[in-house]
Structures are given as structure tokens and as C-alpha cells.
Write a protein that holds these residues in place. Structure first.
Motif, PDB file in Angstrom:
ATOM      1  N   PRO A   1     108.766  88.135  10.053  1.00  0.00           N
ATOM      2  CA  PRO A   1     109.546  87.709   8.920  1.00  0.00           C
ATOM      3  C   PRO A   1     108.987  87.012   7.308  1.00  0.00           C
ATOM      4  O   PRO A   1     107.058  86.217   7.704  1.00  0.00           O
ATOM      5  CB  PRO A   1     110.119  86.752  10.193  1.00  0.00           C
ATOM      6  CG  PRO A   1     110.168  86.746  11.215  1.00  0.00           C
ATOM      7  CD  PRO A   1     108.440  87.390  10.996  1.00  0.00           C
ATOM      8  N   ARG A   2     108.833  87.152   6.866  1.00  0.00           N
ATOM      9  CA  ARG A   2     108.713  86.273   5.143  1.00  0.00           C
ATOM     10  C   ARG A   2     109.539  84.834   5.570  1.00  0.00           C
ATOM     11  O   ARG A   2     110.714  84.745   4.880  1.00  0.00           O
ATOM     12  CB  ARG A   2     109.760  87.304   4.238  1.00  0.00           C
ATOM     13  CG  ARG A   2     108.412  88.195   4.333  1.00  0.00           C
ATOM     14  CD  ARG A   2     108.552  89.143   2.643  1.00  0.00           C
ATOM     15  NE  ARG A   2     108.279  90.129   2.794  1.00  0.00           N
ATOM     16  CZ  ARG A   2     107.772  91.040   2.098  1.00  0.00           C
ATOM     17  NH1 ARG A   2     108.983  91.196   0.564  1.00  0.00           N
ATOM     18  NH2 ARG A   2     107.277  92.281   1.840  1.00  0.00           N
TER      19      ARG A   2
ATOM     20  N   LEU B   1     104.740  82.996   9.167  1.00  0.00           N
ATOM     21  CA  LEU B   1     103.122  82.056   8.987  1.00  0.00           C
ATOM     22  C   LEU B   1     102.799  81.264   9.303  1.00  0.00           C
ATOM     23  O   LEU B   1     104.155  80.875   8.406  1.00  0.00           O
ATOM     24  CB  LEU B   1     102.760  82.875   7.804  1.00  0.00           C
ATOM     25  CG  LEU B   1     103.119  84.250   6.971  1.00  0.00           C
ATOM     26  CD1 LEU B   1     104.649  84.907   6.462  1.00  0.00           C
ATOM     27  CD2 LEU B   1     102.118  85.155   6.254  1.00  0.00           C
ATOM     28  N   TYR B   2     102.252  81.196   9.705  1.00  0.00           N
ATOM     29  CA  TYR B   2     101.807  79.497   9.343  1.00  0.00           C
ATOM     30  C   TYR B   2     100.484  78.962   8.961  1.00  0.00           C
ATOM     31  O   TYR B   2      99.968  79.643   9.192  1.00  0.00           O
ATOM     32  CB  TYR B   2     101.259  79.375  11.037  1.00  0.00           C
ATOM     33  CG  TYR B   2     100.897  77.101  11.370  1.00  0.00           C
ATOM     34  CD1 TYR B   2     101.618  76.332  11.496  1.00  0.00           C
ATOM     35  CD2 TYR B   2      99.449  77.067  11.522  1.00  0.00           C
ATOM     36  CE1 TYR B   2     101.332  74.973  11.552  1.00  0.00           C
ATOM     37  CE2 TYR B   2      99.118  76.269  11.897  1.00  0.00           C
ATOM     38  CZ  TYR B   2      99.582  74.967  11.272  1.00  0.00           C
ATOM     39  OH  TYR B   2      99.421  73.732  11.191  1.00  0.00           O
ATOM     40  N   LEU B   3     100.759  77.658   8.302  1.00  0.00           N
ATOM     41  CA  LEU B   3      99.397  77.581   7.876  1.00  0.00           C
ATOM     42  C   LEU B   3      99.220  75.586   8.044  1.00  0.00           C
ATOM     43  O   LEU B   3     100.064  75.228   7.257  1.00  0.00           O
ATOM     44  CB  LEU B   3     100.238  77.006   5.883  1.00  0.00           C
ATOM     45  CG  LEU B   3     100.464  78.674   5.203  1.00  0.00           C
ATOM     46  CD1 LEU B   3     100.798  78.565   3.897  1.00  0.00           C
ATOM     47  CD2 LEU B   3      98.799  80.048   4.821  1.00  0.00           C
TER      48      LEU B   3
ATOM     49  N   PHE C   1     101.657  86.769   0.014  1.00  0.00           N
ATOM     50  CA  PHE C   1     100.870  87.278   0.947  1.00  0.00           C
ATOM     51  C   PHE C   1     101.110  89.060   1.893  1.00  0.00           C
ATOM     52  O   PHE C   1     100.584  88.914   1.768  1.00  0.00           O
ATOM     53  CB  PHE C   1     101.833  86.234   2.413  1.00  0.00           C
ATOM     54  CG  PHE C   1     100.840  84.910   2.317  1.00  0.00           C
ATOM     55  CD1 PHE C   1      99.906  84.621   2.194  1.00  0.00           C
ATOM     56  CD2 PHE C   1     101.798  84.203   1.971  1.00  0.00           C
ATOM     57  CE1 PHE C   1      99.244  83.666   2.813  1.00  0.00           C
ATOM     58  CE2 PHE C   1     101.260  82.181   1.957  1.00  0.00           C
ATOM     59  CZ  PHE C   1     100.416  82.913   3.253  1.00  0.00           C
ATOM     60  N   HIS C   2     102.417  89.397   2.066  1.00  0.00           N
ATOM     61  CA  HIS C   2     103.109  90.350   1.602  1.00  0.00           C
ATOM     62  C   HIS C   2     101.973  91.342   0.355  1.00  0.00           C
ATOM     63  O   HIS C   2     101.665  92.477   0.414  1.00  0.00           O
ATOM     64  CB  HIS C   2     104.027  90.289   1.228  1.00  0.00           C
ATOM     65  CG  HIS C   2     104.828  90.530   0.165  1.00  0.00           C
ATOM     66  ND1 HIS C   2     105.620  89.448  -0.248  1.00  0.00           N
ATOM     67  CD2 HIS C   2     105.234  91.587  -0.601  1.00  0.00           C
ATOM     68  CE1 HIS C   2     105.946  89.480  -1.609  1.00  0.00           C
ATOM     69  NE2 HIS C   2     105.502  90.457  -2.313  1.00  0.00           N
TER      70      HIS C   2
ATOM     71  N   LEU D   1      90.741  86.204   0.719  1.00  0.00           N
ATOM     72  CA  LEU D   1      91.654  85.903   1.465  1.00  0.00           C
ATOM     73  C   LEU D   1      91.905  84.480   1.326  1.00  0.00           C
ATOM     74  O   LEU D   1      92.644  83.555   0.338  1.00  0.00           O
ATOM     75  CB  LEU D   1      92.651  85.716   3.080  1.00  0.00           C
ATOM     76  CG  LEU D   1      93.732  85.229   2.769  1.00  0.00           C
ATOM     77  CD1 LEU D   1      94.945  86.205   2.103  1.00  0.00           C
ATOM     78  CD2 LEU D   1      93.974  85.176   3.966  1.00  0.00           C
ATOM     79  N   VAL D   2      90.185  83.877   1.248  1.00  0.00           N
ATOM     80  CA  VAL D   2      90.555  82.570   1.253  1.00  0.00           C
ATOM     81  C   VAL D   2      89.695  82.158   0.332  1.00  0.00           C
ATOM     82  O   VAL D   2      88.328  82.710  -0.457  1.00  0.00           O
ATOM     83  CB  VAL D   2      89.340  81.935   2.678  1.00  0.00           C
ATOM     84  CG1 VAL D   2      89.143  79.765   2.207  1.00  0.00           C
ATOM     85  CG2 VAL D   2      90.036  81.757   3.276  1.00  0.00           C
ATOM     86  N   ALA D   3      90.285  81.651  -1.048  1.00  0.00           N
ATOM     87  CA  ALA D   3      89.671  82.159  -1.963  1.00  0.00           C
ATOM     88  C   ALA D   3      88.289  80.639  -2.561  1.00  0.00           C
ATOM     89  O   ALA D   3      87.692  80.858  -3.686  1.00  0.00           O
ATOM     90  CB  ALA D   3      90.532  81.951  -3.263  1.00  0.00           C
TER      91      ALA D   3
END
Length: 328
Positions: A116-117, A193-195, A208-209, A293-295
Motif C-alpha cells: 500500500p502507498r 512503508l515504514y521509515l 518510492f514507486h 536508495l540511501v543518498a
């Protein structure tokens, strides 16, 4: 330890004093004396009442000091070895990762389900809510995601106050451990999505998508390998994407009380965090988010101006989506 015999208390105090003394020797570069004391502790320390034991049979804090000494002396080989083995013996947690055929089939089915978004973050305790939460709420709205910040009252409504591990972590003010437990309950029920709150969005123009499939279970890997019952890859639980009712979270919620009781003196990253998370995740297939993904990352408490400068650099370089920045 409340209610412990006087001899145990005295012994524990002596153990802590010895640990503090060796740490001070390393900090003052008295490396030979520090090593001599560490070798003596490794031979004589009885950890059962004081500490958990690592894969090398050392009390965890003694093991940590051997690692600290290796770092201080610039011994890259010893440093790598002590990092790799700073985990409990495999039998302490191996039971977390033994699924039957039906559970494997359920994991395979769940790994074909959409995520799910919906972005989740958790903040508990007395400190002010980090600014990253507002940034992610704006980012979610911009890209058509829902956003939810979970506080203690929200978690109680989810039934977490009845979970012994969550309640125990809160009672000792181990907020990172409590948040570990909470994220598994949330993802089990709702997916999404957990952050962690020390991630900050590096860019506003992508979501993210755009960079992840958002199907099944997706995680990040940790940079330091550890010897786990499932191999040397350690998975981070700071970023997780999953569909609801994924069997991994069913398993985590079920095994955490057992692990917590079996290792009452363990750090959260063993008993509720990346280690137990890894063993449960490796019961099936996992999608690893790409390394980009980690900038970037910033030292703790860097001013927000540094975050903005890094965001400018990431956008110019067409970089990833996450910046590691602990604002508290």
C-alpha cells in the motif's frame, strides 16, 4: 537488578567498574594495559548475571571493548573479526527462522502482493517530534501516498500495551526497542512503508514507486556483515516496505517475547532489531533495495542548513531518496 542477592549486585558493580576502567585506558591510549586487562577478563569473567555472551564466548561488553581496542589501534583485520562475531550463539535465535512448507508458500504468495502507498513513522517518548516527520508528510501528499505518524496513544489503540516486549521496553525507557516492536505490529496489520525518524527525504521530484517495485517485502541491508543463522547478510529494519499480513511479521510478533525472555540483557539490535528481523526475514525471499536508495548521511545534530545543502547535491547528481540525519 531489583531483588538480586547482595553478592550478585556487588559482582555486577565490579564488572561494570572494570569495563569502565578499560574503556578509559583505551580512550587515553594505554593500549597495552587495556589489552592485558581485557585478556584477564576474557579468562575470568562469569557473564551469566551481568551480560549476554557472544559467538566467541565473551561477555558482550568485553567483546565490545576488544572491538574498540582494535579500532583504536587501527587493526583492520581484528576489527572486522570482532564486528562479524558480535552476535549471540546461533542456537539462541535459530528457532526464529525454521518455517514449514506451508509458511514458505504463504511467504511466496505475500511476496507477490502489492505494498500500500502508505508511509508510517513512529515517535514515542518526551522529546519533540523530529522535523523529518513533517517533511515525509509533505512528500507523501505530493506523490499520492497516505501518511501516518504513530504516537503512544495510537499504539495503545493497536493493542500494543498488552505485548510484554513493548511494555517492557517502555518501562525501561528503551524507546528504540519499543519502536522496533511497534513497526512489526503496524506492518502486520496495515502494510505500507515504514521509515525511522532519522531518515529525511533527499528529493521531492521522485517517490518510492519510482525506484522500488513495491511488491512483497523490501528492505535495506546493513553495511557491516554479521554471522547469523541465516548467513552473513544483516538486514536493516529502519526502512521496510511490505503488504499487510505478510507472514514475516506474523512470525516476528510471535517469537519476540520468547527471544526477549531468553536474552534479557541483550541490546535491542539483537533481541528486537536487525538481528532477529534478519533471521525472520530470511525464512523466505526478500527484495533488497538498491544501494543508491540511501543518498547520503550527516553527523548527528547537524544544522538543517546542512540537510538542504546535501539535498541540493543529491538532486544535481540524480541520487537516491533517503538521507540519514538524526536531528535529536
Amino acid at each position: 537488578m531489583e531483588g538480586a542477592p547482595e553478592g550478585v549486585m556487588e559482582s555486577r558493580q565490579q564488572y561494570r567498574a572494570a569495563i569502565a576502567g578499560i574503556r578509559s585506558l583505551i580512550d587515553t591510549r594505554a593500549y597495552d594495559e587495556a589489552r592485558a586487562r581485557l585478556d584477564d577478563m576474557a579468562r575470568t569473567a562469569v557473564p551469566a548475571a551481568h551480560d549476554e555472551v557472544t559467538l566467541l564466548g565473551l561477555p558482550r561488553k568485553v567483546h565490545s571493548l576488544f572491538l574498540k581496542l582494535a579500532k583504536a589501534e587501527g587493526d583492520a583485520v581484528a576489527r572486522a573479526g570482532y564486528q562479524y562475531t558480535m552476535v549471540p550463539p546461533a542456537e539462541r535465535i535459530a528457532g526464529c527462522g525454521r518455517p514449514g512448507s506451508e509458511e514458505r508458500r504463504a511467504i511466496a504468495r505475500a511476496n507477490a502482493a502489492p505494498v500500500p502507498r502508505l508511509i508510517h513513522q513512529i515517535w514515542i517518548g518526551d522529546g519533540p517530534v523530529p522535523p523529518a516527520t513533517q517533511a515525509w508528510a509533505r512528500h507523501a501528499a505530493r506523490h499520492g501516498y497516505a501518511y501516518r505518524l504513530w504516537r503512544e496513544a495510537d499504539l495503545r489503540r493497536l493493542g500494543l500495551e498488552d505485548d510484554p516486549v513493548f511494555a517492557g521496553m517502555l518501562a525501561t525507557r528503551d524507546f528504540p526497542g519499543a519502536v522496533d516492536v511497534a513497526r512489526y505490529f503496524i506492518l502486520r496489520e496495515e502494510g505500507g512503508l515504514y521509515l525511522d525518524c532519522d531518515w529525511y527525504p533527499a528529493r521531492d521530484d521522485i517517490a518510492f514507486h519510482d525506484v522500488l517495485p513495491l511488491v512483497g517485502l523490501t528492505v535495506l541491508d546493513e553495511t557491516i556483515p554479521r554471522q547469523t543463522p541465516s548467513g552473513s547478510l544483516l538486514l536493516a529494519n529502519s526502512f521496510i516496505a511490505a503488504p499487510p499480513r505478510h507472514p514475516v511479521f506474523e512470525r516476528l510478533v510471535a517469537v519476540l517475547p520468547e527471544v526477549w525472555r531468553a536474552m534479557p540483557l541483550a541490546p535491542a539490535w539483537w533481541s528486537t532489531g536487525p538481528l532477529v528481523f534478519t533471521v525472520c526475514c530470511r525464512t523466505g525471499s526478500v527484495t533488497l533495495a538498491d544501494a543508491a536508495l540511501v543518498a547520503g548521511s550527516l553527523p548527528r545534530l547537524m544544522p538543517f542548513e546542512a540537510v538542504e545543502r546535501l539535498r541540493d547535491e543529491v538532486r544535481a547528481a540524480d541520487g537516491g531518496l533517503l538521507i540519514a540525519w538524526k536531528s535529536w
